[in-house]
Design an enzyme around this catalytic site. Structure first.
Site, mmCIF file in Angstrom:
data_model
loop_
_atom_site.group_PDB
_atom_site.id
_atom_site.type_symbol
_atom_site.label_atom_id
_atom_site.label_comp_id
_atom_site.label_asym_id
_atom_site.label_seq_id
_atom_site.Cartn_x
_atom_site.Cartn_y
_atom_site.Cartn_z
ATOM 1 N N GLY C 274 19.721 53.722 -20.589
ATOM 2 C CA GLY C 274 20.026 52.435 -19.689
ATOM 3 C C GLY C 274 21.041 52.641 -18.363
ATOM 4 O O GLY C 274 21.412 53.669 -17.983
ATOM 5 N N HIS C 275 21.260 51.428 -17.876
ATOM 6 C CA HIS C 275 22.007 51.570 -16.448
ATOM 7 C C HIS C 275 23.385 51.859 -16.677
ATOM 8 O O HIS C 275 23.921 51.555 -17.834
ATOM 9 C CB HIS C 275 21.898 50.110 -15.987
#
Lengths: 372, 372, 372
Positions: C274-275
């Protein structure tokens, strides 16, 4: 920060807020003791409060973080009226009223922060102009709006329709008869099988595959023991407006009817949605979720990452499934549902796992003791 | 329904059944009290029984659903002899013998339904004619059968061979030396690395990657503490006949030997099969399954969605792994195997999870009580 | 074996070892009783010990397997000094000293075996020569080193830079401003969104997507009950040197800052990062792992297949997460951590699952009994 506009292009705060979409929001600028009038301060980017510099705008959405305002350096900070009041009182008490930051008082600071981000995004990465790249392969009877963009090496098959200002990324495949609504964007290397349709303002990330065959087979013992034959999948996939589909996510087309994704549904990366599923409006799913075929999920649900939902189930509205939870039964009551084995140090897990294998026996033994 | 043929193209029932592949099946048409002789009724599509209209054919595979026949509207219904008999008796008892639907009595109604679906599929979506799209990039020494189709912007590398009537979708990459058997179909945007081979009638869905490097690294402390160096992967991937591989699934090539997928294996979307795995004939796996390297799975197994099978294991024939189950040991006995934490409301889970962490201690305490 | 070089191209052992990268390794050839001097024996491939023939080189990394040496047929075997000594003693005792295999005594036999494999790989599959395929679409202001290779139908956008000897596979999309270091290789059909950068010697497998939008939305009740609005993602993805990213893996770009992947990190297939995650140097992850946004993983960690790590967590250095384990809390101590429900036969699981649902109550009842 990577997002600073060149100072010559940075808007003054007043203009930034006027050009931002503030529909449904109320806002006002409070200058406090700032030296520079809000109308003149230039905003070159956005940042989290602890990292924002004097050219960047930030926000406090949660009153818990308002203490950080005391040390903040931001050009301006989005806050609620309550936070603004507490901030003023805090400064007054500390004899620092003259140091007040510019505040933008708003009924929904985080939402306005997102909208301001969208304004910067539109400046930094405007959608490409309309037109079809010469290397794209577009069927003569496909319909591409003149304002739509088709990137290099994309393929658009017969009978597909691409709406106004839509954008088809490089290397995409848009199958026969697909319908892509206005302002929808396909990032590079997306596949839409035949007959996939989507409404307006959808965003499909790279590697996503929509409308591939649902997984349907009938036993065919006439061929060999255990053999299967394919059940053709005649349905399609229909997305409402404002749907986002993550990178490398797959959504199967229906067997006979369509697979349906409601308005405003947000689907993260590497999610698998089986054939004939129906996902209600505004439901959001974190990455790596799997939903088996013919399951209905209600509106405004949140599905945590790597949760797995079995087939032919009904999940009601406003249900929150925790990450890594397997769902094997219907859920008709709103609320949070969870099911995963708690992690421990491995040695501890090994001891507990032995006991798990004998739990039913333990339960019986406990009962027997109680009867003594 | 999206599957209706134009009435002018809809076949009469007799012709439909004659043109359908009924090998291994027995069937006969029973007209009952129908007004229209079976030879004249036109069938424009297929549907589930409760939705089938007078132009659509349907089926009852499970006697449990035979009561639905009383209200059905279908053009004709596929049933077993037993269901037909019960239906006749039911109508007679109700004094409705004159209303009887046309029945197609068959030893395997669901299988015949699938085969009829395949006939419609062949009419609605015939495979493209042979030929290479001018935008495809085909190596001079690749061999593409004249009856095979190569879609736009596909790449076929040196030494690859594409068999009769095979179809390579738009944007596919077929690596050096690949072998694609007769009537196999690659949907758009598939990658085959060098040396992947498949038999006849395979179907590979969009985004699948076959033959990528297995995940093999040796510790290389000479470079840095904890560093790894790559172990080159020299094997290939070999698929038998009639294999289906789902969208965005990945199958690693072997380290030294090949990764092997047996005949008739059906692999759903987003599945990961590690290097040197061997999957036995007619095994089926639902979406999101992972199988780590060097594991052997037997014939006719069913692997439920999101099940995870560890590496270097042996799973025998006719094993059924439930969805969301982790497998960390060999399974040599046919049967169903399960292992996931049951979902509950979150508050309940929290209480139970605390107890799980102390299960081994609970087991000891229980034993101590029993000894008192 | 698929890896045999044509005998005319097979090197003699001495040359093979001189041309292999043996930096950081010590090695010597022991001829034992071999008929053929080591300088003259030809090595046409590599194999596992039990399958290696007289043209193939093999290894014994683990003393447990040294007994296999007695029957081995290999051209030469990589061993530690300890194994060599035991082998000599074993042969002497059996009166078979004259039959001794050629041994290559090395401080790290498995590592040397990997490096020899790399030598064969470089012979069998040399990287393509520099140059841009005429069908590729390269922006005029992209910078491609003359020694770099760009495959057919790849797209390289404005401002991207491809370093010396780098290779961009067929059908790849390299977004605006990407930076690809020397000797890095993108396999076919990889997507790099704008602003992704990687160091030297990275390998990105087919279907991987790097730099797609992180999953960020703010509630927007002004539009509809439960509606969301997108939070633009301004960060990038930065990979160090020697990173491998598996097929169909996705790595989100950061919201405001970059997502960071350290040097030597090895990421298997179908992994989701994920970011704003940060992954420490030399950490390795097996397939199907998911890591939610803003989580930091330390150096030299091993994450087992299908483990799922929640968001905003900190995992320290040298942590080993078992396969299929969900992680929902920080881990600051090195060691192995595990959490999954143990698999059993289904009927047994059903009985135990009932008990799991009542565990908290069982714990109370046990306590009550103890107080009696």
């Amino acid at each position: 920060m990577p997002i600073l506009l060149d100072p010559s292009k940075a808007p003054v705060l007043q203009r930034l807020l006027e050009e931002t979409d503030t529909s449904g929001l109320t806002w006002s600028i409070e200058q406090g003791g700032a030296q520079v009038p809000a109308g003149e301060i230039r905003v070159a980017g956005i940042a989290n409060l602890e990292r924002a510099g004097p050219q960047e705008i930030s926000f406090v959405a949660n009153p818990r973080y308002q203490a950080q305002l005391a040390e903040a350096q931001a050009a301006a900070v989005l806050v609620t009226a309550e936070v603004a009041q507490a901030y003023r009182a805090m400064l007054a008490e500390a004899g620092r009223a003259g140091e007040a930051l510019i505040l933008i008082i708003c009924n929904a600071p985080y939402l306005l922060f997102a909208r301001i981000g969208q304004w910067f995004e539109s400046q930094l990465h405007p959608l490409p102009a309309g037109g079809i790249h010469p290397s794209a392969v577009v069927a003569p009877d496909a319909s591409v709006d003149p304002s739509a963009h088709v990137g290099p090496l994309a393929v658009i098959e017969s009978g597909a329709a691409v709406g106004p200002r839509a954008s088809i990324g490089a290397g995409c495949y848009v199958g026969p008869g697909c319908r892509i609504g206005a302002d929808s964007v396909l990032h590079p290397r997306v596949t839409l099988y035949r007959g996939v349709s989507m409404g307006a303002r959808c965003v499909i990330l790279s590697g996503a595959v929509l409308g591939d065959d649902g997984f349907g087979f009938a036993p065919d013992p006439s061929r060999a023991k255990g053999a299967w034959t394919k059940i053709p999948q005649f349905g399609g996939v229909r997305l409402g407006d404002d749907v986002e589909v993550g990178a490398n996510t797959t959504i199967d087309r229906g067997a006979l009817d369509d697979t349906l994704i409601g308005n405003g549904v947000k689907i993260d990366n590497q999610i698998m949605i089986g054939h004939n599923c129906r996902i209600g409006d505004h439901t959001a799913m974190a990455a790596c979720v799997g939903i088996a075929g013919s399951t209905t999920v209600g509106e405004r649900c949140s599905i945590g990452g790597a949760a797995m939902i079995g087939g032919h189930l009904k999940i009601g509205d406003d249900v929150f499934i925790s990450a890594a939870t397997p769902v094997h039964s219907n859920i008709d009551k709103p609320g949070q549902y969870t099911g995963f084995f708690p992690m421990t140090e491995h040695a501890q897990w090994e001891r507990n796992a032995v006991a798990v294998r004998h739990l039913a026996t333990m339960a019986k033994r406990l009962k027997a003791l109680e009867k003594k």
